[in-house]
Design a protein around this motif. Sequence first.
Motif, PDB file in Angstrom:
ATOM      1  N   GLU A   1      43.614   5.243  19.804  1.00  0.00           N
ATOM      2  CA  GLU A   1      44.841   5.099  19.212  1.00  0.00           C
ATOM      3  C   GLU A   1      45.863   5.936  20.042  1.00  0.00           C
ATOM      4  OE1 GLU A   1      45.552   8.047  16.138  1.00  0.00           O
ATOM      5  OE2 GLU A   1      44.229   9.115  16.795  1.00  0.00           O
ATOM      6  N   VAL A   2      47.092   5.518  20.362  1.00  0.00           N
ATOM      7  CA  VAL A   2      48.068   5.848  21.131  1.00  0.00           C
ATOM      8  C   VAL A   2      49.064   6.698  20.386  1.00  0.00           C
ATOM      9  CG1 VAL A   2      50.065   5.353  22.800  1.00  0.00           C
ATOM     10  CG2 VAL A   2      48.057   3.851  22.581  1.00  0.00           C
ATOM     11  N   LEU A   3      49.317   8.177  21.165  1.00  0.00           N
ATOM     12  CA  LEU A   3      49.948   9.245  20.480  1.00  0.00           C
ATOM     13  C   LEU A   3      51.258   9.551  21.411  1.00  0.00           C
ATOM     14  CD1 LEU A   3      46.856  11.497  19.799  1.00  0.00           C
ATOM     15  CD2 LEU A   3      48.125   9.487  18.213  1.00  0.00           C
ATOM     16  N   SER A   4      51.843  10.533  20.901  1.00  0.00           N
ATOM     17  CA  SER A   4      53.067  11.100  21.665  1.00  0.00           C
ATOM     18  C   SER A   4      52.555  12.797  21.815  1.00  0.00           C
ATOM     19  CB  SER A   4      54.425  10.763  21.017  1.00  0.00           C
ATOM     20  OG  SER A   4      54.655   9.753  20.834  1.00  0.00           O
ATOM     21  N   THR A   5      53.186  12.988  23.062  1.00  0.00           N
ATOM     22  CA  THR A   5      53.070  14.566  23.495  1.00  0.00           C
ATOM     23  C   THR A   5      54.255  15.123  24.186  1.00  0.00           C
ATOM     24  OG1 THR A   5      51.376  16.034  24.285  1.00  0.00           O
ATOM     25  CG2 THR A   5      51.689  14.101  25.427  1.00  0.00           C
ATOM     26  N   TRP A   6      54.241  16.504  24.198  1.00  0.00           N
ATOM     27  CA  TRP A   6      55.242  17.173  24.658  1.00  0.00           C
ATOM     28  C   TRP A   6      54.950  18.352  25.415  1.00  0.00           C
ATOM     29  CZ3 TRP A   6      55.145  14.923  20.018  1.00  0.00           C
ATOM     30  CH2 TRP A   6      56.346  14.056  19.581  1.00  0.00           C
ATOM     31  N   ALA A   7      55.670  18.447  26.737  1.00  0.00           N
ATOM     32  CA  ALA A   7      55.178  19.622  27.513  1.00  0.00           C
ATOM     33  C   ALA A   7      56.436  20.237  28.219  1.00  0.00           C
ATOM     34  CB  ALA A   7      54.274  19.014  28.520  1.00  0.00           C
ATOM     35  N   LEU A   8      55.982  21.500  28.727  1.00  0.00           N
ATOM     36  CA  LEU A   8      57.180  22.135  29.494  1.00  0.00           C
ATOM     37  C   LEU A   8      56.508  23.017  30.688  1.00  0.00           C
ATOM     38  CD1 LEU A   8      56.880  25.622  28.862  1.00  0.00           C
ATOM     39  CD2 LEU A   8      57.819  24.581  26.645  1.00  0.00           C
TER      40      LEU A   8
END
Length: 403
Positions: free
Chosen positions: A254-261
């Motif tokens: 599956e294809v997901l969304s992610t966040w980073a800093l």
Amino acid sequence: MLTKQRDLRTGRSVWQGERPPRFPRHGITGDTQSDVVVIGAGISGAMQADALSAAGFDVLVVDRRGPVRGSTPASTALLQYEIDQPLTKLTRQIGEEAAIRAWRRSRLAVDGLAARMKALSSAPVIRRDSLYLAGNVLDATGLAREGEARRHAGLETALLDAAALKERFGIDRDAALLGYDNLEADPVALATGFLRAAISRGARLAWPVEIVDLDAKPRSVSLRTREGYRISCRHLVFATGYELPFGQMPKGHEVLSTWALATAPQKRSLWPRCCFIWEASDPYLYMRTTPDGRIICGGEDEDFVDEDKRDALMGEKTKAIQRKLGKLLPGISTEADYTWTGTFGASTTGLPTIGKMPDLRNCWAVMGFGGNGITYSRIGAEIICSGLLGKGDPDAELYAFRN
């Protein structure tokens, strides 16, 4: 379209803080041919080009954006042998023998990648241990079983109880596993080094080039660019990351969304040994440091790929990551100098799909990387290069396309 086009990332990652790498701009201006065409000039395509050119193949790399401009700059680049799926859980999915082989192959891939980086002097080789914290996937008891399974597989692992974890790292959790000798890298510098090594051997890089059609024949592949030029090759390799060939999702992916800093530099506040830290949780928080003392932290993954929805959550997700980071490590600053979001692939086993594409002769692909993207890029380069040389790979079936 030959590949599913996506808006792969938004925001500005820490790897984009300096001038981007420069490669001469060369398109395809006439019909041409090559032994191997690699579609994609990110970290996976760069490793393919390096391995295949070193093996003596005439290689042409094409990319519709340009080199190292897709998902690669969004990577947090924790180059780990530890697979997203714990060894104990993977054993229940695919059996003990196969699960141990998959974990050992990742260990070998990290070591092989370190050796290749050293040989090419493409990026500094920085070894980091990793701290795997108890969470909602594996509690303290589950981590103990996981540690036993890893040691049984020959993977040195230490179990830390709450007291030891607090004393050595200042972290309040019930338990953690300490693994050893992973790799820290700048993914843009890494991909650039591999591409330049391939080019120095005669590999060609063409961009911006968009492939719109292919004809897979018994002994060759014929490609057509948007401008109508033909490219003939013996083999085609898709290294397009999360822009899937023909938009087809491999089984179990599956294809997901992610966040980073990335925080402001704070060397004096960093934890002992600057090891990687991640959680046995879903979704999990993960973090590392940079040579100039920043903390890169990511997580809050969501199972959707709508780019507008993903981007709209940037502020909310950044604050959530900052709260979790501050709670886990109270002595550090969570002030963010860089924030970004992106699309990535995952699978039910934590393993990628690598190998010959079903129903397309002479076509190969590397897809579905999960949290071990660059490690799997290395495995993909090894498996595909061995396949094209006619030697095969002893672990190829672990990653083969499933019907």
